[in-house]
Design a protein around this motif. Structure first.
Motif: not given
Length: 285
Positions: A125-130, A132-138, A142-147, A174-182
Motif C-alpha cells: 500500500p501507499s502512504y496515502d492509502h494507509l 486514509q484507512a487508519t484515519s491517521l496523518g501521513r 511514516a513514523r509508525a512504519l519506521g517503529i 519511486q513507487t509504493s514499498n513492499a511489506y511483509r509482516p512478522m
C-alpha cells in the motif's frame, strides 16, 4: 577458492541486476533540479523482479496471532517505560526499542495484516492509502512504519518502476514499498505462554540440521558453472554460467600446472627428511 570467487561475482551481479542505484542530483546553471535526474531512493529494487520470493501468504489465524502479540507488546512497552521512570530497572537496548511502540503503530500494523490476509501476503500500500484507512496523518503513518520496522514487526523493501518520458534512455520513479509482516523474536518473552510458538521437537531440529549439512555438502561438490546455473536463470544465468565455466577452466589449468611442475623442496627440508630416515644396517661378513 573458485566457489568463493564465484559467490562474490554472483552477489555483485545480482545486486546490479535488481537494484537501481540512485542517480546523482544534478542541477542546472540556474540552480533548479536537472530535468533528467531520476528520483530513486537508495536500496530500491525494481517492481516486478522480486515479489514472488518476498511475499509469503499467511497461515490460517496467523495474522490474528500477530495482532494480539502487537497489542501485548504495546502494553509491555508502557510497563517498561513506567518502571524505567520509577528507577526500578535499567532497560536494555531491545527494551528501549520496544518502548517506542505506539497505538498508532499498532493501528497501522493492523491494516497491513488485513491486507496480507485479503491478498495472500501481497502487501504494497501507499502512504496515502494507509493514512486514509487508519484515519491517521501521513507523517504519523511514516513514523509508525519506521517503529514497526525497528522492532521487527515488518520487513520493508523500497521499490521503483519504469515510466515513459521524453528523451533518450529509460526513466524511473519511486513507487509504493513492499511489506511483509512478522512476529519479532524479542517480543516472545513478554507474551503469555499460550501465545508463544510451540517449540520444535528434537527429531525435527535434528532433521533440519542434517538437511542443512547435506545441502552444504552438495553445494561444495558443484563446479563454478553448476553453481551459477543453480543460482540464477534467464540472460543473467547464461552470463554467470559463462563466467563459472571460465573459472573452472582456470582452476583446471592451475591444477595441471601444479601436477606437472611440483614445487621443489627447500634444501633444509630435504636435509631434515634425510636425517629422519633410518640408517641402513652394515652388512656383516
Amino acid at each position: 577458492m573458485g566457489l568463493h570467487t564465484l559467490g562474490e561475482a554472483l552477489n555483485g551481479a545480482l545486486a546490479g541486476a535488481l537494484a537501481y542505484p540512485p542517480a546523482p542530483r544534478r542541477k542546472a546553471k540556474s540552480g533548479a533540479p536537472h530535468p533528467t535526474g531520476a528520483r530513486v531512493l537508495r536500496d530500491s529494487v525494481e517492481a516486478g523482479t522480486f515479489e514472488e520470493v518476498f511475499f509469503v501468504p499467511p497461515a490460517k489465524g496467523e495474522t490474528d496471532r500477530m495482532l494480539r502479540a502487537a497489542r501485548r507488546g504495546l502494553d509491555a512497552g508502557r510497563q517498561l517505560r513506567r518502571e524505567a521512570r520509577q528507577g526500578l530497572r535499567e532497560l536494555t537496548a531491545a527494551e528501549r526499542v520496544l518502548t517506542t511502540l505506539t497505538a498508532a503503530s499498532v493501528r497501522v500494523f493492523e491494516e497491513i495484516l488485513t491486507l496480507a490476509r485479503l491478498n495472500r501476503g501481497r502487501v504494497f500500500p501507499s502512504y496515502d492509502h494507509l493514512a486514509q484507512a487508519t484515519s491517521l496523518g501521513r507523517a504519523t503513518v511514516a513514523r509508525a512504519l519506521g517503529i514497526l520496522e525497528a522492532i521487527g514487526f515488518l520487513v520493508r523493501q523500497r521499490r521503483f518502476k519504469r515510466i515513459e518520458a521524453q528523451g533518450p534512455g529509460p526513466r524511473y520513479e519511486q513507487t509504493s514499498n513492499a511489506y511483509r509482516p512478522m512476529l519479532p523474536k524479542g517480543l516472545q518473552a513478554y507474551l503469555p505462554r499460550w501465545m508463544r510458538p510451540a517449540p520444535l521437537p528434537d527429531d525435527e531440529i535434528q532433521r533440519r540440521v542434517d538437511q542443512d549439512e547435506d545441502m552444504e555438502h552438495m553445494r561444495a561438490q558443484l563446479s563454478c558453472r553448476e553453481w551459477a546455473q543453480a543460482t540464477a536463470d534467464g540472460p543473467l544465468g547464461k552470463v554467470l554460467a559463462k563466467l563459472g565455466a571460465a573459472l573452472d577452466r582456470a582452476l583446471e589449468h592451475q591444477e595441471r600446472e601444479s601436477q606437472i611442475h611440483p614445487q621443489p623442496l627447500h634444501d633444509s627440508h630435504k636435509k631434515n627428511s634425510m636425517m629422519s630416515w633410518p640408517s641402513r644396517p652394515t652388512p656383516t661378513a
